[in-house]
Design an enzyme around this catalytic site. Sequence first.
Site, short mmCIF file in Angstrom:
data_model
loop_
_atom_site.label_atom_id
_atom_site.label_comp_id
_atom_site.label_asym_id
_atom_site.label_seq_id
_atom_site.Cartn_x
_atom_site.Cartn_y
_atom_site.Cartn_z
N LYS A 1 5.79 5.14 -8.98
CA LYS A 1 4.52 5.38 -8.21
C LYS A 1 3.40 6.01 -8.96
O LYS A 1 2.19 5.62 -8.81
CB LYS A 1 4.91 6.38 -7.36
CG LYS A 1 6.22 6.20 -6.45
CD LYS A 1 5.87 5.08 -5.71
CE LYS A 1 7.14 4.55 -4.89
NZ LYS A 1 7.16 3.37 -4.28
N HIS B 1 1.92 -1.82 -3.14
CA HIS B 1 3.33 -1.33 -2.79
C HIS B 1 4.04 -2.33 -2.14
O HIS B 1 4.20 -2.41 -0.84
CB HIS B 1 3.14 0.03 -2.29
CG HIS B 1 4.37 0.82 -1.75
ND1 HIS B 1 4.46 1.57 -0.80
CD2 HIS B 1 5.61 0.96 -2.34
CE1 HIS B 1 5.70 1.86 -0.55
NE2 HIS B 1 6.12 1.78 -1.80
N ASP C 1 9.55 -3.15 -4.65
CA ASP C 1 8.83 -2.18 -4.45
C ASP C 1 7.35 -2.09 -5.04
O ASP C 1 6.49 -1.52 -4.19
CB ASP C 1 9.44 -1.03 -4.86
CG ASP C 1 8.78 0.61 -4.37
OD1 ASP C 1 8.60 0.63 -3.18
OD2 ASP C 1 8.43 1.35 -5.24
N SER D 1 7.42 3.69 2.49
CA SER D 1 8.64 3.90 2.04
C SER D 1 9.80 3.98 3.20
O SER D 1 9.55 4.35 4.24
CB SER D 1 8.38 5.10 1.26
OG SER D 1 7.24 5.24 0.62
N ARG E 1 9.75 12.52 -2.69
CA ARG E 1 8.29 12.81 -3.24
C ARG E 1 7.60 13.94 -2.60
O ARG E 1 7.97 14.16 -1.37
CB ARG E 1 7.68 11.37 -2.97
CG ARG E 1 7.90 10.35 -3.75
CD ARG E 1 6.87 9.21 -3.81
NE ARG E 1 7.26 8.43 -2.45
CZ ARG E 1 6.50 8.79 -1.46
NH1 ARG E 1 5.44 9.43 -1.38
NH2 ARG E 1 6.82 8.02 -0.38
N CYS F 1 11.28 1.73 4.77
CA CYS F 1 10.79 0.61 5.98
C CYS F 1 11.61 -0.41 5.60
O CYS F 1 11.22 -1.63 6.34
CB CYS F 1 9.49 0.69 6.15
SG CYS F 1 8.70 2.08 7.04
N TYR G 1 13.04 14.65 -9.25
CA TYR G 1 13.02 13.47 -8.21
C TYR G 1 12.36 12.22 -8.62
O TYR G 1 11.19 12.26 -9.17
CB TYR G 1 12.41 13.88 -6.84
CG TYR G 1 12.82 12.64 -5.85
CD1 TYR G 1 13.80 12.14 -5.40
CD2 TYR G 1 11.37 12.04 -5.64
CE1 TYR G 1 13.96 11.00 -4.58
CE2 TYR G 1 11.51 10.80 -4.79
CZ TYR G 1 12.59 10.33 -4.24
OH TYR G 1 12.67 9.21 -3.68
N ARG H 1 19.67 8.32 -3.17
CA ARG H 1 19.25 7.06 -3.73
C ARG H 1 20.06 6.38 -4.68
O ARG H 1 20.92 7.04 -5.10
CB ARG H 1 17.84 7.41 -4.47
CG ARG H 1 16.75 7.79 -3.80
CD ARG H 1 15.97 6.82 -3.43
NE ARG H 1 15.01 7.14 -2.45
CZ ARG H 1 13.78 6.44 -2.31
NH1 ARG H 1 13.69 5.23 -2.88
NH2 ARG H 1 12.89 6.69 -1.37
#
Length: 593
Positions: free
Chosen positions: A217, A237, A284, A259, A67, A261, A208, A376
């Site tokens: 998002k 989130h 998420d 993000s 991002r 974590c 991306y 990813r």
Amino acid sequence: MNQKLKQWVEEVERMCRPEAVHWCDGTAEEYDRLAKLMVASDMAKWLDERKRPHSLYFRSDPSDVARVENRTFISTPEKDDAGPTNNWIAPDELKRTLAGLYEGCMRGRTMYVIPFSMGPVGSPLSRIGVEITDSAYVVCNMHIMTRVGTRVLEALGDDGEFVPCLHSVGAPLEQGHKDSSWPCAPIEKKYICHFPAENLIWSYGSGYGGNALLGKKCFALRIASNMARREGWMAEHMLILRLIAPDGRKYHAAAAFPSACGKTNLAMVRPTLPGWKAECIGDDIAWITPGKDGRLYAINPEAGFFGVAPGTSRSSNPMAMDTLSGNCIFTNTVLTEDGDIWWEGMDVPAPAHAMDWKGRPWNGKSAEKGAHPNARFTVPAAQCPVISPDWEDPRGVPIDFFIFGGRRSSTTPLVTEALDWDHGVFLGATACSETTAANIGSVGNLRFDPFAMLPFCGYHMGDYFSHWLAMGDKLGKSAPRIFYVNWFRKDAAGRFLWPGYGENSRVLIWMCERAAGKAAAEQTPLGLMPPAGALDLSGLDVDARTMEELLRVDTAAWRNDLPGIEAHLARFGTRLPERIRRQFESLRERLAP
Ligand code: OXD
Ligand code: MN
């Protein structure tokens, strides 16, 4: 046909001038046809069918791996309404710039129209979006991450509302030129734009995931947080997790972490204490609404997982490894010679013959990592062996507690429970974490990331705190409990003190028992904490001294943190709720020597 949709698609076609327009039907045939096209043009590779059936491999442009928070804009009519944590450009100016970039930007490409539902099609908690994109990669990923296709158009009807999401990779293809394997625009031409007053998203220049799969998002967090504020719900989130006690009682947690974590790991946690089970509902994003009974109900608006690959292994997340057995898209991992994928932290030896994420020969011996740290996977949620049978329940699941947290090697103890709702909102508002590779920028710097929403709150963060306080007032006694955790505390030698992963369930179980009114807690300056013996540590190889350290309230370190917390809160100026300022004063008093 929905007239507003028809008109918008025609307008975009006139502006972007694609070679063809394709309306997506969301079928498996459509996915396979696009996959074949991308393989034929060298953009993608099929992995070995025997090892990883029906799975695709991509390498992005080295500049387009995460991002781009510094190229992300919340374009509210008034600058003040975007707040100090968002980049802002006036809507007219931003639209002029973008219209210039969009002009003819799809030349030589197909423009795909993707009708998608965030949340189960037809649920009263779901919302519809339509993404227009010139990227087949985006279409295939959207097939996995959202519910796409004709049934969504049917649900939309002639006059239903939808969020228009326009995306272009920003790389027109001139006639006779070969396409690059990952078309995108240079960083200074990337724009991820949100116009909350119009529920509109314009994204340009990046392929991306977080910049290009606009349901995630951009819609489900930045635009939805605005909708939620207006309509009295919450777009967060957060992962959603069900824990089932040995007596069969079900508990539901929603947990916010920045993000990269460990949300996906926690969402698929395998409890290590006998008799306890866990089911995953989402990893998420949570959309959370007060139900008729006064409790909060959460749905996962997504249909897939777009997870960080490095670090995912049989020991850290066996359920994710099983989920990834096929039908996946991998981006920026290592590609092995025998047609499979590999990444750092997979806990299997590095392949002797492979290509790294930049497409160079790689054998595991070089100093450089083979996979990008933000490599990813994209995979359907339904493939997860521990997906809850109720994960698509249109009513959502009732939330018993919220968890906030971050990645912090010092100071913050393993777990704290908020004294009450306002204190919990204060814990969320002052959450901080060391930065990760999920955003382009430096890694490992401590930053405040309120509610893990710093990059995702689509309006003034001070108003967002007020919205949380107002939700608590509305919920009263039915409000969920709130906890704060830190799995990442380290010792002087840099080793993690807490084993994490499945053992995190021990902390979750204490939370469930707190919710049931069964477990003890003791008051500390930071909030309520488990007294000695309250966490079930049976069979765990962590000595008493380490446990003491994990649960120690380091008042000196906290007193040192106070000026930083005060400065963080001061950023929100007059929009910082007085109740949060009072929470800060109370913390200062509790920490006084
Ligand atoms: C994500 C992120 O991809 O938070 O979920 O960056
Ligand atoms: Mn995320």
